[in-house]
Design a protein around this motif. Sequence first.
Motif: not given
Length: 387
Positions: A131-139, A283-287
């Motif tokens: 979920s930390t990946y989802v919360a931030n801009d990977p680039a 976790y959300t569905d997106a997570d």
Amino acid sequence: MHAHAGHWPADGRVSMRFALLLTMASICFCIGTTTARADDAPSPKNRAEAVQIIADLRHIVTPQGIERHEKVRIGGIDQWVSIRGTDKRNPILLMVHGGPGWVSMPTSWYFQRGWEEYFTVVQWDQRGAGSTYVANDPAAVAPTMTPERMIADTEEMVSWLRKEFGRDKIFLLGHSWGSYLGLEVAKRHPDWLYAYIGVGQMTNMPQSERDGWQFAMDEAKKTSNTQAIAELNSIAPYGSGPKPITLASLMVQRKWLNQFGGMVYGRTGGQAEGAAMALSPEYTDADVAKIGEASEYSLNKLLDKVLTLDLSRVQKLDCPLVLFLGRHDHNVSSSLAAAWFEKVQAPSKRLVWFENSAHEVAVEEPGKTLMSLVKYVRPLAADVPNN
């Protein structure tokens, strides 16, 4: 049965009546259960209903309990944590997950509930994971995906917990890749920890990779698996020479190592654990949808560093050391970890073998994991009263 014979009624008629009552009680129970199932019990038709059942079942209700799920600012980005326990006076245990990118928060609903009666347990999705990946801009995060930054994040997380809860010390449990981060914190800040607990402990990773390949090849030959033999030969010599192991080669090695039970004992890989992540109440569905993408992202950024590590050079720790090792772990060699354990110096140290586990000790033997944490780890927090 003979040990309990004296508890049964001596008179034959009483015995028959007793048996009849038991039968009637059983019938009534079954009828009641059937009725409840038909009328009241929730039937999970989708992920939302399923995770709500799990969330309700594990809800913390005790007066001193704690149940938090939130973002914390660590290393300049938002990082997700879950903090759970039935008594917040208990010592804090931070679990640092493996991978890189193989999060433990979404399967903690299965293995962790018992821990929460003896510790305040913190699950943390690391930079680039879950979920930390989802919360931030990977680039934007990509340039910071380095071992030193990950160690610094771990230091910041421990510091935040110590400050947030007013504690001088906590327990840190590192699993697999997390055992590298955890061991670094134990080396650098032993005064922050009651103990360091290594699970699936990384040591000499180049040798571990070679040993894992050999295990897979030996098993392939035993079973005359020609496909496995051919694919493993295609990446030979694996882990030897100056060239780093590529992700493609690693995946071939892990494919067969997992197939032969080197990751989860007696199974053909971590599919069950992976599927369980979809049932995480945190976790959300997106997570859930991004778990695999996040794992691949982390591996691509950190894998070449991980596979060249040799932690067996660590000769001394200034905090207690506990290792939980699966006897059948070939994903990260438990025999190499045991050899390191024999040599390393620490104020106290203990090695617990899990005879029916490979790499996923907490999931494979959750009962023994809980008992070992309570028996060998919890007493090391001598300044915390047993509530």
